[in-house]
Motif scaffolding. Structure first.
Motif, short mmCIF file in Angstrom:
data_model
loop_
_atom_site.label_atom_id
_atom_site.label_comp_id
_atom_site.label_asym_id
_atom_site.label_seq_id
_atom_site.Cartn_x
_atom_site.Cartn_y
_atom_site.Cartn_z
N LYS A 175 0.68 -1.22 0.05
CA LYS A 175 0.15 -0.03 -0.18
C LYS A 175 1.06 1.20 0.24
O LYS A 175 0.72 2.09 -0.74
CB LYS A 175 -0.99 0.18 1.22
CG LYS A 175 -2.45 -0.13 0.90
CD LYS A 175 -2.98 0.11 2.31
CE LYS A 175 -4.34 0.00 2.39
NZ LYS A 175 -5.01 -0.03 3.68
N LEU A 176 1.96 1.22 0.84
CA LEU A 176 2.86 2.41 0.94
C LEU A 176 3.38 2.63 -0.35
O LEU A 176 3.64 3.77 -0.70
CB LEU A 176 4.01 1.96 2.29
CG LEU A 176 4.82 3.18 2.51
CD1 LEU A 176 4.14 4.00 3.03
CD2 LEU A 176 5.79 2.42 3.41
N ILE A 216 2.41 9.67 -5.52
CA ILE A 216 3.02 11.21 -5.20
C ILE A 216 4.13 11.62 -5.88
O ILE A 216 4.10 12.61 -6.74
CB ILE A 216 3.20 11.33 -3.66
CG1 ILE A 216 1.82 10.98 -2.76
CG2 ILE A 216 3.91 12.52 -3.32
CD1 ILE A 216 2.13 10.88 -1.26
N LEU A 253 1.23 4.15 -2.87
CA LEU A 253 0.93 5.55 -2.35
C LEU A 253 2.19 6.62 -2.80
O LEU A 253 2.08 7.79 -3.35
CB LEU A 253 0.76 5.57 -1.07
CG LEU A 253 -0.30 6.96 -0.77
CD1 LEU A 253 -1.60 6.22 -0.41
CD2 LEU A 253 -0.01 7.96 0.50
N LEU A 254 3.37 5.89 -2.25
CA LEU A 254 4.53 6.99 -2.72
C LEU A 254 4.63 7.17 -4.23
O LEU A 254 5.07 8.37 -4.69
CB LEU A 254 5.85 6.07 -2.28
CG LEU A 254 6.08 6.38 -0.77
CD1 LEU A 254 7.46 5.45 -0.63
CD2 LEU A 254 6.39 7.77 -0.64
#
Lengths: 159, 155
Positions: free
Chosen positions: B3-4, B11, B7-8
């Motif tokens: 998930k991380l 961005i 998300l990174l």
């Protein structure tokens, strides 16, 4: 525990304290510092990227680009806290995530989540700034003091 | 962790893509040396840029200045300087010093100097446009005026 208090303990208690001290797991202080440094540094790099992005594509100068950057960082942290990712990062990095401005966003949202069951007004509304309120209060207060000192120095100190 | 990562990426990738799509052909004289980052515009541009080239050469000779961009109109010159990393603590002092020296040297021109990174970006882009003859004389004057306003904007 301070040495003063230790003197008032009974011998059994002192024995226990010594035992507890021996059995206590030593905190990996140096390792924690490194982790905090790396993760905190990464957050700052992301902040610098956002600042440069705002300067490049919008009408922000180095003087005032800090405002939208801080807002964006806090917003990202709030989302990350809401979906439960920031907790894992904070568990790993400790102070590395609490000291930058992202820690502020985390403190606001985590308090809001914690008191959600008590209702929206008295629960979320009343407790949202339980942790972050101190940051705002002392931030504003210290800014006031610094501004006061600067004004005095410029007005009468001839700086 | 997956998930991380997602998300990174969501961005960082848009930032990378956005930063790579704004390009203008670069026909200026550019130096390869990172500590002497100077560009020069050829004299075929609508407003003669030999004055700004001369000023850039003069400013570049200073030790603490590592990069310079500048555009001039008939009455004024806009200069953006990049200061060496450790000198950035008193960036504004260097800025004032350069301005003072230039004002002494060229008393009949209005000189605006800034060490702000924003103006480095802006003037870099403007220089390219001037070099490629993409900007007219009065447009240039307008752009310079609006940049001057931005420098003096306190908020």
């Amino acid at each position: 525990m301070s040495n003063n208090k230790k003197k008032n303990l009974t011998p059994t208690q002192q024995e226990y304290q010594a035992l507890a001290g021996k059995r206590e797991v030593k905190r990996p202080l140096f390792k924690n510092c490194i982790k905090a440094f790396l993760v905190g540094g990464t957050i700052c790099v992301i902040g610098q990227l956002i600042a440069t992005f705002y300067m490049y594509f919008f009408k922000f100068t180095e003087q005032n680009v800090g405002n939208p950057t801080v807002a964006t960082l806090i917003f990202i942290t709030m989302i990350l806290t809401g979906i439960g990712i920031y907790d894992h990062i904070a568990q790993f990095a400790g102070a590395g995530t609490a000291v930058p401005v992202t820690g502020f966003g985390n403190a606001v949202i985590s308090a809001a989540i914690e008191h959600r069951t008590e209702g929206f007004v008295l629960g979320v509304g009343g407790n949202m700034f339980k942790l972050a309120g101190t940051v705002i209060l002392f931030g504003v207060f210290s800014a006031f003091i610094v501004a006061l000192i600067k004004t005095i120095l410029i007005q009468w100190g001839g700086l | 962790m997956l998930k991380l990562n997602k998300l990174l990426y969501s961005i960082i990738f848009p930032l990378l893509i956005l930063s790579s799509c704004n390009t203008e052909e670069d026909n200026r004289f550019t130096s390869e040396d990172a500590n002497n980052d100077i560009t020069k515009i050829s004299n075929t541009s609508p407003v003669d840029q030999s004055f700004s080239n001369e000023v850039k050469d003069f400013v570049m000779k200073k030790d603490e200045v590592t990069g310079v961009r500048g555009v001039n109109t008939e009455t004024r010159i806009l200069l953006a300087i990049e200061v060496a990393h450790l000198s950035q603590f008193n960036e504004q002092d260097h800025e004032k010093k350069v301005k003072k020296e230039l004002e002494k040297k060229y008393p009949n021109k209005k000189i605006i100097v800034s060490s702000d990174q924003k103006f480095f970006f802006e003037l870099d882009e403007l220089e390219k446009q001037v070099q490629n003859n993409k900007i007219k004389r009065d447009e240039l004057t307008k752009r310079v005026e609006s940049l001057e306003k931005l420098i003096n904007d306190e908020a």
